[in-house]
Motif scaffolding. Structure first.
Motif, PDB file in Angstrom:
ATOM      1  N   PRO A   8      46.572  28.493  41.978  1.00  0.00           N
ATOM      2  CA  PRO A   8      45.444  27.578  42.133  1.00  0.00           C
ATOM      3  C   PRO A   8      44.222  28.285  42.708  1.00  0.00           C
ATOM      4  O   PRO A   8      44.329  29.418  43.187  1.00  0.00           O
ATOM      5  N   SER A  15      41.936  38.619  45.890  1.00  0.00           N
ATOM      6  CA  SER A  15      42.263  39.551  46.987  1.00  0.00           C
ATOM      7  C   SER A  15      43.461  40.420  46.601  1.00  0.00           C
ATOM      8  O   SER A  15      43.444  41.642  46.776  1.00  0.00           O
ATOM      9  N   ASP A  84      43.043  38.346  36.271  1.00  0.00           N
ATOM     10  CA  ASP A  84      42.886  37.470  37.447  1.00  0.00           C
ATOM     11  C   ASP A  84      42.005  36.289  37.021  1.00  0.00           C
ATOM     12  O   ASP A  84      40.836  36.459  36.727  1.00  0.00           O
ATOM     13  N   PHE A  86      42.646  34.446  34.303  1.00  0.00           N
ATOM     14  CA  PHE A  86      42.810  34.310  32.851  1.00  0.00           C
ATOM     15  C   PHE A  86      44.242  34.686  32.505  1.00  0.00           C
ATOM     16  O   PHE A  86      44.704  35.708  33.006  1.00  0.00           O
ATOM     17  N   ARG A  88      43.883  30.454  31.606  1.00  0.00           N
ATOM     18  CA  ARG A  88      43.788  29.264  32.438  1.00  0.00           C
ATOM     19  C   ARG A  88      44.277  28.020  31.714  1.00  0.00           C
ATOM     20  O   ARG A  88      44.235  26.932  32.257  1.00  0.00           O
ATOM     21  N   LEU A 124      38.991  28.218  50.884  1.00  0.00           N
ATOM     22  CA  LEU A 124      37.779  28.203  50.055  1.00  0.00           C
ATOM     23  C   LEU A 124      36.546  27.830  50.869  1.00  0.00           C
ATOM     24  O   LEU A 124      35.471  28.386  50.659  1.00  0.00           O
ATOM     25  N   ASN A 142      39.422  36.916  57.469  1.00  0.00           N
ATOM     26  CA  ASN A 142      38.991  38.277  57.115  1.00  0.00           C
ATOM     27  C   ASN A 142      37.488  38.365  57.396  1.00  0.00           C
ATOM     28  O   ASN A 142      36.677  38.534  56.487  1.00  0.00           O
ATOM     29  N   ARG A 171      38.117  21.369  41.011  1.00  0.00           N
ATOM     30  CA  ARG A 171      38.812  22.592  40.575  1.00  0.00           C
ATOM     31  C   ARG A 171      40.328  22.416  40.685  1.00  0.00           C
ATOM     32  O   ARG A 171      41.083  22.890  39.835  1.00  0.00           O
ATOM     33  N   GLY A 199      50.588  33.963  54.370  1.00  0.00           N
ATOM     34  CA  GLY A 199      50.973  35.123  55.189  1.00  0.00           C
ATOM     35  C   GLY A 199      49.857  36.150  55.156  1.00  0.00           C
ATOM     36  O   GLY A 199      48.789  35.895  54.581  1.00  0.00           O
ATOM     37  N   GLY A 200      50.104  37.281  55.766  1.00  0.00           N
ATOM     38  CA  GLY A 200      49.072  38.330  55.828  1.00  0.00           C
ATOM     39  C   GLY A 200      48.798  38.911  54.447  1.00  0.00           C
ATOM     40  O   GLY A 200      49.686  38.903  53.586  1.00  0.00           O
TER      41      GLY A 200
HETATM   42  P1  AP5 Z   1      37.501  32.031  39.606  1.00  0.00           P
HETATM   43  O1  AP5 Z   1      36.556  32.924  40.264  1.00  0.00           O
HETATM   44  O2  AP5 Z   1      38.627  32.611  38.819  1.00  0.00           O
HETATM   45  O3  AP5 Z   1      38.018  30.998  40.697  1.00  0.00           O
HETATM   46  P2  AP5 Z   1      39.462  30.458  41.087  1.00  0.00           P
HETATM   47  O4  AP5 Z   1      40.572  30.618  40.140  1.00  0.00           O
HETATM   48  O5  AP5 Z   1      39.182  29.061  41.488  1.00  0.00           O
HETATM   49  O6  AP5 Z   1      39.899  31.426  42.158  1.00  0.00           O
HETATM   50  P3  AP5 Z   1      39.150  31.833  43.440  1.00  0.00           P
HETATM   51  O7  AP5 Z   1      38.270  33.001  43.173  1.00  0.00           O
HETATM   52  O8  AP5 Z   1      38.495  30.659  44.094  1.00  0.00           O
HETATM   53  O9  AP5 Z   1      40.377  32.178  44.386  1.00  0.00           O
HETATM   54  P4  AP5 Z   1      41.413  33.376  44.353  1.00  0.00           P
HETATM   55  O10 AP5 Z   1      42.760  32.861  43.985  1.00  0.00           O
HETATM   56  O11 AP5 Z   1      40.883  34.547  43.594  1.00  0.00           O
HETATM   57  O12 AP5 Z   1      41.465  33.687  45.907  1.00  0.00           O
HETATM   58  P5  AP5 Z   1      40.686  34.791  46.761  1.00  0.00           P
HETATM   59  O13 AP5 Z   1      41.471  36.048  46.793  1.00  0.00           O
HETATM   60  O14 AP5 Z   1      39.260  34.863  46.347  1.00  0.00           O
HETATM   61  O15 AP5 Z   1      36.733  31.034  38.615  1.00  0.00           O
HETATM   62  C1  AP5 Z   1      35.555  30.374  39.008  1.00  0.00           C
HETATM   63  C2  AP5 Z   1      35.056  29.519  37.842  1.00  0.00           C
HETATM   64  O16 AP5 Z   1      34.780  30.372  36.701  1.00  0.00           O
HETATM   65  C3  AP5 Z   1      36.076  28.487  37.307  1.00  0.00           C
HETATM   66  O17 AP5 Z   1      36.049  27.280  38.056  1.00  0.00           O
HETATM   67  C4  AP5 Z   1      35.572  28.309  35.871  1.00  0.00           C
HETATM   68  O18 AP5 Z   1      34.433  27.492  35.821  1.00  0.00           O
HETATM   69  C5  AP5 Z   1      35.174  29.731  35.479  1.00  0.00           C
HETATM   70  N1  AP5 Z   1      36.291  30.487  34.873  1.00  0.00           N
HETATM   71  C6  AP5 Z   1      36.888  31.607  35.367  1.00  0.00           C
HETATM   72  N2  AP5 Z   1      37.875  32.036  34.570  1.00  0.00           N
HETATM   73  C7  AP5 Z   1      37.910  31.145  33.531  1.00  0.00           C
HETATM   74  C8  AP5 Z   1      38.735  31.034  32.374  1.00  0.00           C
HETATM   75  N3  AP5 Z   1      39.740  31.895  32.145  1.00  0.00           N
HETATM   76  N4  AP5 Z   1      38.502  30.003  31.540  1.00  0.00           N
HETATM   77  C9  AP5 Z   1      37.493  29.111  31.756  1.00  0.00           C
HETATM   78  N5  AP5 Z   1      36.679  29.151  32.836  1.00  0.00           N
HETATM   79  C10 AP5 Z   1      36.892  30.174  33.714  1.00  0.00           C
HETATM   80  O19 AP5 Z   1      40.808  34.123  48.212  1.00  0.00           O
HETATM   81  C11 AP5 Z   1      40.117  32.938  48.545  1.00  0.00           C
HETATM   82  C12 AP5 Z   1      39.757  32.980  50.042  1.00  0.00           C
HETATM   83  O20 AP5 Z   1      40.970  33.000  50.802  1.00  0.00           O
HETATM   84  C13 AP5 Z   1      38.978  34.240  50.443  1.00  0.00           C
HETATM   85  O21 AP5 Z   1      38.068  33.920  51.446  1.00  0.00           O
HETATM   86  C14 AP5 Z   1      40.069  35.175  51.016  1.00  0.00           C
HETATM   87  O22 AP5 Z   1      39.543  36.038  51.989  1.00  0.00           O
HETATM   88  C15 AP5 Z   1      41.063  34.178  51.589  1.00  0.00           C
HETATM   89  N6  AP5 Z   1      42.449  34.645  51.500  1.00  0.00           N
HETATM   90  C16 AP5 Z   1      43.033  35.234  50.427  1.00  0.00           C
HETATM   91  N7  AP5 Z   1      44.322  35.552  50.710  1.00  0.00           N
HETATM   92  C17 AP5 Z   1      44.534  35.134  51.980  1.00  0.00           C
HETATM   93  C18 AP5 Z   1      45.662  35.175  52.864  1.00  0.00           C
HETATM   94  N8  AP5 Z   1      46.831  35.702  52.492  1.00  0.00           N
HETATM   95  N9  AP5 Z   1      45.522  34.657  54.098  1.00  0.00           N
HETATM   96  C19 AP5 Z   1      44.356  34.117  54.500  1.00  0.00           C
HETATM   97  N10 AP5 Z   1      43.246  34.064  53.718  1.00  0.00           N
HETATM   98  C20 AP5 Z   1      43.348  34.562  52.482  1.00  0.00           C
END
Ligand code: AP5
Length: 215
Positions: A8, A15, A84, A86, A88, A124, A142, A171, A199-200
């Protein structure tokens, strides 16, 4: 190694994709990052994609499939890649299978990162991203040294337009309706491993690496 990171919004795909790309020396292909760069540069793709992204909807399949098809043709993908964000939905998953079949390749692993809804909202709403280099931070988990500047390049940190609480809800709904069915799709093909994403950062990378080795 051809890998898909599934999960999700906020599961940690971006990351973890970054750590795994460094570890295995293969590119991380984030459709979200590619689309955000196109929006920032006001390209034709960016102009078409922006309204969908701002409201948390998926960008039309034909646009996204085309981006990935072009990217996978590049020589840095010869030894593998990490997708990453894709595919979806099922249509995108079938499209990637067809693309890879052209080069006699296939998906090797699908890692499904599981995180609760409560944690997703926390992650988020606290995310900050560098406008210049794209480096990601979290104000609690972080944090950057200076809350307005990127540690790496000094660029301005900003909150993504789609990280507002109402857009996060959309989303999540889109994820449940369109992306979550991929879990069964890949389970049936025996590609899928699910990982607890709480987790970490390093512990989760280790869990993913162990799961890859064990398959
Ligand atoms: P996209 O950028 O892919 O967004 P997402 O899937 O909603 O994923 P995120 O980037 O929000 O989260 P993530 O899982 O990568 O987590 P992250 O590591 O960043 O897509 C954005 C938009 O683009 C979509 O809504 C759509 O409109 C379009 N799109 C993209 N691909 C598409 C496709 N294939 N088809 C159609 N439309 C598309 O981490 C999130 C946060 O949590 C960060 O701050 C991070 O520091 C923190 N965090 C991460 N891991 C941990 C942990 N273990 N502990 C604590 N904090 C953590």
């Amino acid at each position: 190694m051809n890998l898909i990171l599934l999960g999700p919004p906020g599961a940690g795909k971006g990351s973890q994709g970054k750590s795994l790309a460094e570890k295995y020396n293969i590119p991380q292909i984030s459709t979200g990052d590619i689309l955000r760069a196109a929006v920032r540069d006001k390209t034709d793709l960016g102009i078409k994609a922006k309204s969908y992204m701002d409201k948390g909807a998926l960008v039309p399949d034909n646009l996204v499939v085309e981006i990935v098809a072009e990217r996978l043709k590049k020589s840095d993908c010869n030894d593998g890649f990490i997708l990453d964000g894709f595919p979806r939905n099922i249509l995108q998953a079938e499209a990637v299978e067809r693309m890879l079949a052209q080069f006699s390749k296939r998906i090797d692993h699908v890692i499904n990162i599981e995180v609760s809804r409560k944690e997703i909202v926390k992650r988020l709403s606290g995310r900050r991203v560098c406008r210049n280099c794209g480096e990601g931070y979290h104000i609690i988990f972080n944090p950057p040294l200076d809350d307005k500047k990127c540690d790496k390049c000094g660029g301005e940190l900003y909150q993504r337009e789609d990280d507002r609480e109402d857009t996060i809800e959309t989303r999540m709904k889109v994820y449940e309706e369109q992306t979550a069915p991929l879990i069964d799709f890949y389970k049936k093909k025996d590609f899928l491993v699910s990982i607890d994403g709480i987790g970490g950062f390093k512990d989760i990378t280790e869990k993913i690496v162990n799961a890859i080795v064990a398959r």
